[in-house]
Design an enzyme around this catalytic site. Structure first.
Site, short mmCIF file in Angstrom:
data_model
loop_
_atom_site.label_atom_id
_atom_site.label_comp_id
_atom_site.label_asym_id
_atom_site.label_seq_id
_atom_site.Cartn_x
_atom_site.Cartn_y
_atom_site.Cartn_z
N TRP A 158 -7.56 -1.76 -3.01
CA TRP A 158 -6.99 -2.13 -1.71
C TRP A 158 -6.74 -0.88 -0.87
O TRP A 158 -5.75 -0.19 -1.06
CB TRP A 158 -5.69 -2.90 -1.91
CG TRP A 158 -5.90 -4.21 -2.59
CD1 TRP A 158 -6.27 -5.38 -2.00
CD2 TRP A 158 -5.76 -4.48 -3.99
NE1 TRP A 158 -6.38 -6.36 -2.95
CE2 TRP A 158 -6.07 -5.85 -4.17
CE3 TRP A 158 -5.42 -3.71 -5.11
CZ2 TRP A 158 -6.05 -6.45 -5.42
CZ3 TRP A 158 -5.40 -4.32 -6.35
CH2 TRP A 158 -5.71 -5.67 -6.50
N HIS A 194 -2.96 -8.03 0.82
CA HIS A 194 -3.33 -9.36 0.36
C HIS A 194 -2.08 -10.25 0.42
O HIS A 194 -0.97 -9.76 0.68
CB HIS A 194 -3.92 -9.34 -1.07
CG HIS A 194 -3.09 -8.61 -2.10
ND1 HIS A 194 -3.47 -8.48 -3.40
CD2 HIS A 194 -1.90 -7.94 -2.01
CE1 HIS A 194 -2.56 -7.79 -4.08
NE2 HIS A 194 -1.61 -7.45 -3.26
N ARG A 220 -6.60 -3.96 5.76
CA ARG A 220 -7.15 -2.98 4.83
C ARG A 220 -7.78 -1.84 5.59
O ARG A 220 -8.50 -2.06 6.57
CB ARG A 220 -8.18 -3.63 3.91
CG ARG A 220 -7.52 -4.66 3.01
CD ARG A 220 -8.46 -5.30 2.05
NE ARG A 220 -7.77 -6.37 1.33
CZ ARG A 220 -8.33 -7.14 0.42
NH1 ARG A 220 -9.60 -6.95 0.09
NH2 ARG A 220 -7.64 -8.08 -0.18
N GLN A 234 -6.07 -14.51 4.61
CA GLN A 234 -6.23 -15.06 3.27
C GLN A 234 -5.44 -16.35 3.15
O GLN A 234 -4.53 -16.61 3.93
CB GLN A 234 -5.72 -14.08 2.21
CG GLN A 234 -6.62 -12.85 2.02
CD GLN A 234 -6.26 -12.07 0.76
OE1 GLN A 234 -5.13 -12.10 0.29
NE2 GLN A 234 -7.24 -11.36 0.23
N VAL A 277 -3.62 -10.97 -13.04
CA VAL A 277 -4.11 -12.18 -13.71
C VAL A 277 -4.80 -11.83 -15.02
O VAL A 277 -5.31 -10.72 -15.20
CB VAL A 277 -5.09 -12.99 -12.82
CG1 VAL A 277 -4.36 -13.67 -11.69
CG2 VAL A 277 -6.21 -12.10 -12.31
N ALA A 333 -3.47 -18.50 -10.07
CA ALA A 333 -3.35 -17.99 -8.70
C ALA A 333 -4.75 -17.75 -8.18
O ALA A 333 -5.68 -17.51 -8.94
CB ALA A 333 -2.54 -16.70 -8.67
N1 PHE Z 1 -5.14 -10.70 -4.08
C1 PHE Z 1 -6.50 -10.53 -4.51
C2 PHE Z 1 -7.25 -9.81 -3.41
O1 PHE Z 1 -6.87 -9.86 -2.29
C3 PHE Z 1 -7.16 -11.85 -4.80
C4 PHE Z 1 -6.51 -12.57 -5.95
C5 PHE Z 1 -5.48 -13.46 -5.72
C6 PHE Z 1 -6.94 -12.39 -7.23
C7 PHE Z 1 -4.88 -14.14 -6.76
C8 PHE Z 1 -6.39 -13.07 -8.29
C9 PHE Z 1 -5.36 -13.93 -8.05
O2 PHE Z 1 -8.25 -9.20 -3.67
#
Ligand code: PHE
Length: 365
Positions: A158, A194, A220, A234, A277, A333
């Site tokens: 990120w 995010h 970003r 998002q 995750v 998620a």
């Molecule tokens: N937050 C991650 C992204 O922006 C995406 C994501 C969300 C991945 C939830 C796993 C679970 O790249």
């Protein structure tokens, strides 16, 4: 020629000139009194006829009556002329009430707003509650609580817009007063990269079962191209409950994709890594721009797939950190890019078009 006939001739000539100069009702009325009225010039001549010699009387009388008739006719003509002129100018100024009105240009919702609403409609039908969170976020939520500590290489996923240091101190003070913020006493501030920090913020405040969808803008510090923008929207999903498995994640996302894109668009889940995750996946759809094998395709670069989101099973450490028993509660998620979904739905091959503010583009949707 007698003196009287001369006088009649000059009365006629002068009166006709004066009449032509009368421009309105008042001018005409003044002229009538002066020329034809009871003490008018012509009337006084007519009155004097009786005193003329008998041989003159007949000729002068006839001439005087002729002049009178000419002037009366001229008066009528002049009146009629003025009436017509007045009517013509009134018509020229008039509103044409039969003319159709000018059409108003109607505004419309931005394509990203339309697509965000469609995405959320589907998730709401699937039982998710829609909530929102802050765009200016603490490092502690955007990264720390998501198992991405300082200096961890995963931060490179990120590219981040940071706030300058002097802004951090006061914001950190605000952060501590919220209560429950994870060690935010001196957490730097950033534009969230995010919507995942809302997983933590929501779990802090609520007990399972949890089903939330979180729309919002993310930022970003990114080199842009056809599929990357420095600002993106998002929609985050979080479901925490007893007995939630990877099958629920897959089923939810597949049903969502079917309702969004119809049954013919192919959806792929493949293994991926996100620190928050375990296991993690990436969800992609088949390329709408090329047959799937064109290396010059800006959308899929020949891979055949366009990534829409990251997803996975919420890491047990994160569940435990919120005070839930990770042996009892599990969850999934996901975080999807709204612009990516819009590309597929609307057939747009360059993501930068969405926020370039060109009406010729926007008016198509
Ligand atoms: N937050 C991650 C992204 O922006 C995406 C994501 C969300 C991945 C939830 C796993 C679970 O790249």
């Amino acid at each position: 020629m007698s003196e009287t006939t001369d006088r009649l001739a000059s009365i006629e000539r002068d009166a006709l000139v004066a009449l032509a100069a009368a421009e309105d009702d008042a001018g005409i009325e003044g002229w009538r009194t002066r020329v034809l009225g009871r003490s008018g010039e012509l009337t006084s001549v007519l009155r004097g006829i009786g005193g003329l010699a008998a041989e003159e009387r007949k000729a002068v009388g006839a001439e005087a009556n002729r002049v009178k008739a000419v002037l009366e006719a001229a008066l009528e003509g002049r009146r009629e002329g003025l009436r017509r002129a007045a009517l013509a100018s009134a018509e020229a100024d008039a509103l044409d009430v039969t003319l159709p009105g000018r059409p108003l240009r109607r505004g419309r919702l931005h394509p990203i707003t339309q697509v965000r609403r469609r995405i959320l409609d589907v998730f709401e039908r699937l039982g998710f509650q829609v909530i929102e969170g802050p765009e200016v976020e603490l490092d502690a939520y955007n990264f720390g609580a998501l198992r991405i500590p300082e200096h961890h290489p995963a931060r490179d996923m990120w590219d981040t817009f940071w706030f300058e240091d002097d802004r951090v101190a006061s914001a950190a003070a605000a952060g501590t007063s919220e209560g429950g913020a994870p060690s935010s006493a001196r957490s730097p501030l950033l534009l969230r990269t995010h919507t995942s920090p809302m997983q933590v913020r929501f779990m802090e405040q609520h007990e399972p079962p949890i089903r939330v969808a979180v729309p919002g803008k993310c930022y970003r510090y990114e080199a842009t191209d056809a599929t990357h923008e420095w600002m993106l929207e998002q929609v985050e999903l979080l479901a925490i409950d007893e007995g939630i498995s990877m099958a629920n994640l897959k089923g939810t996302l597949q049903e969502w994709a079917r309702q969004m894109f119809g049954p013919s668009r192919r959806v792929m889940l493949r293994n991926s890594y996100f620190p928050f995750v375990e296991p993690g996946v990436e969800v992609a759809v088949d390329c709408f721009q090329c047959p799937g094998d064109d290396p010059s395709c800006a959308v899929c670069r020949g891979s055949g797939w366009l990534e829409l989101m990251g997803a996975g099973m919420v890491h047990p450490e994160i569940i435990a950190a919120q005070g839930y028993d990770p042996e009892r509660y599990t969850g999934f998620a996901a975080g999807m890019g709204v612009e990516r979904v819009a590309m597929v739905l609307l057939g747009v091959s360059d993501i930068r078009d969405f926020h370039a503010n060109d009406p010729r583009f926007l008016e198509q949707f």
